[in-house]
Design an enzyme around this catalytic site. Structure first.
Site, short mmCIF file in Angstrom:
data_model
loop_
_atom_site.label_atom_id
_atom_site.label_comp_id
_atom_site.label_asym_id
_atom_site.label_seq_id
_atom_site.Cartn_x
_atom_site.Cartn_y
_atom_site.Cartn_z
N LYS A 32 0.85 -1.20 0.00
CA LYS A 32 0.00 0.00 0.00
C LYS A 32 0.88 1.24 0.00
CE LYS A 32 -2.48 1.77 3.64
NZ LYS A 32 -2.40 3.25 3.65
N ASP A 59 -3.42 4.32 -2.11
CA ASP A 59 -4.40 4.81 -1.13
C ASP A 59 -4.38 6.33 -1.09
OD1 ASP A 59 -5.99 5.13 1.13
OD2 ASP A 59 -4.43 4.49 2.54
N LYS A 61 -7.41 8.24 -1.59
CA LYS A 61 -8.71 8.69 -1.06
C LYS A 61 -9.22 9.94 -1.79
CE LYS A 61 -7.87 6.96 3.65
NZ LYS A 61 -6.42 6.62 3.65
N ASP A 64 -13.56 14.89 -4.88
CA ASP A 64 -13.64 16.18 -5.59
C ASP A 64 -14.88 16.13 -6.48
OD1 ASP A 64 -12.98 18.67 -6.87
OD2 ASP A 64 -10.86 18.27 -6.52
N THR A 119 -11.93 6.06 10.36
CA THR A 119 -12.00 5.56 11.74
C THR A 119 -11.60 6.64 12.74
OG1 THR A 119 -9.86 4.54 11.30
CG2 THR A 119 -11.76 3.09 11.32
N ARG A 211 2.68 -1.08 10.78
CA ARG A 211 3.77 -1.18 11.77
C ARG A 211 4.09 -2.57 12.28
NH1 ARG A 211 1.24 3.85 14.73
NH2 ARG A 211 -0.51 2.87 13.65
O1 C5P Z 1 0.70 0.76 11.11
P1 C5P Z 1 -0.73 0.33 10.97
O2 C5P Z 1 -0.92 -1.17 10.87
O3 C5P Z 1 -1.64 0.95 12.00
O4 C5P Z 1 -1.13 0.90 9.54
C1 C5P Z 1 -2.45 0.87 9.06
C2 C5P Z 1 -2.54 1.54 7.72
O5 C5P Z 1 -3.89 1.58 7.32
C3 C5P Z 1 -2.03 2.97 7.71
O6 C5P Z 1 -1.48 3.23 6.41
C4 C5P Z 1 -3.28 3.78 7.94
O7 C5P Z 1 -3.21 5.06 7.38
C5 C5P Z 1 -4.31 2.94 7.19
N1 C5P Z 1 -5.69 3.12 7.62
C6 C5P Z 1 -6.11 2.89 8.92
N2 C5P Z 1 -7.42 3.07 9.26
C7 C5P Z 1 -8.30 3.46 8.34
C8 C5P Z 1 -7.91 3.70 7.04
C9 C5P Z 1 -6.58 3.52 6.70
O8 C5P Z 1 -5.31 2.50 9.75
N3 C5P Z 1 -9.56 3.58 8.68
#
Ligand code: C5P
Length: 232
Positions: A32, A59, A61, A64, A119, A211
């Site tokens: 991603k 990603d 998003k 517009d 979220t 992460r």
């Molecule tokens: O590091 P982590 O596992 O929390 O990363 C989750 C990824 O998913 C990040 O790129 C974050 O921006 C994305 N994301 C999220 N929650 C959402 C939409 C996207 O954590 N509702």
């Protein structure tokens, strides 16, 4: 496309991203690319990661007016990404225009999924800032239904919402779910998390893992553990 693990490459530069991807000597993860990396490096980062043989979820998003989104989607489609996304809040007309823009002359196109409510937006923010007074879970399902009506392939949602989205929009409507953590690992800033095995159980189609893989001492081992628990 079947179930897969998507690794969120939330890095600030191409250099850091390629150094990370170099550590995967076996299976090449679905990657991603988010706003930070794309705005820093531009389309060349997409081409570069594609050339290395990875599938890509871009990603960005989009949100517009329909004509602008349609044209932007045509550009993203020419980059040969596998999945891209937009905000369902842009309306059904915007989502339909996006799909048109994304469709190549030969009829093929990347998968297109919608963000329902972020979220980071809770009931209070939705009511006070957006003046949306319905319960947030109803809003999420309504936006998912709008995405389905517009012809999109699925939504980004919490793994906790995946089963309900499938119930409302059908088993074939894709659920792409971030907020995944190992049972024995740190949660970080994610509020509502689920393990890869539980996400599989509940019917997520793709998990997005950042992460727990990018910060792991051995990212390939952490990734393979996700694949083992979620896909195999
Ligand atoms: O590091 P982590 O596992 O929390 O990363 C989750 C990824 O998913 C990040 O790129 C974050 O921006 C994305 N994301 C999220 N929650 C959402 C939409 C996207 O954590 N509702």
């Amino acid at each position: 496309m079947g179930k897969d693990v998507i690794v969120a490459c939330d890095f600030a530069s191409a250099e850091a991203t390629y150094a990370f991807l170099d550590r995967f000597t076996g299976r090449k993860p679905f990657v991603k690319i988010g706003m930070e990396l794309f705005y820093a490096e531009g389309p060349s980062i997409v081409r570069g990661i594609k050339e290395r043989g990875h599938k890509i979820f871009l990603d960005l998003k989009l949100h517009d007016i329909p004509n602008t989104v349609k044209k932007a989607m045509a550009v993203l489609s020419s980059l040969d990404v596998d999945i891209t996304n937009l905000h369902a809040a842009g309306t059904v007309a915007m989502m339909e225009a996006a799909l048109e823009g994304l469709t190549r002359p030969d009829g093929t196109r990347p998968l297109l999924i919608a963000v329902t409510q972020l979220t980071s937006t809770d009931q209070t923010a939705m009511e006070n800032d957006l003046w949306i007074r319905e319960p947030i879970d109803r809003v999420v399902m309504h936006y998912a239904e709008n995405a389905k009506k517009a012809g999109l392939d699925g939504v980004v949602c919490s793994p906790l919402e995946a089963a309900k989205v499938h119930g409302v929009c059908g088993a074939d409507f894709l659920t792409v779910t971030p907020g995944v953590r190992f049972a024995d690992g740190p949660v970080g800033d994610q509020k509502r998390v689920m393990t890869p095995a539980a996400a599989k159980e509940i019917g997520s189609d793709y998990i997005v893992v950042g992460r727990p893989v990018t910060q792991a001492a051995d990212p390939m081992e952490a990734y393979e553990r996700c694949v083992h628990d979620f896909v195999d």
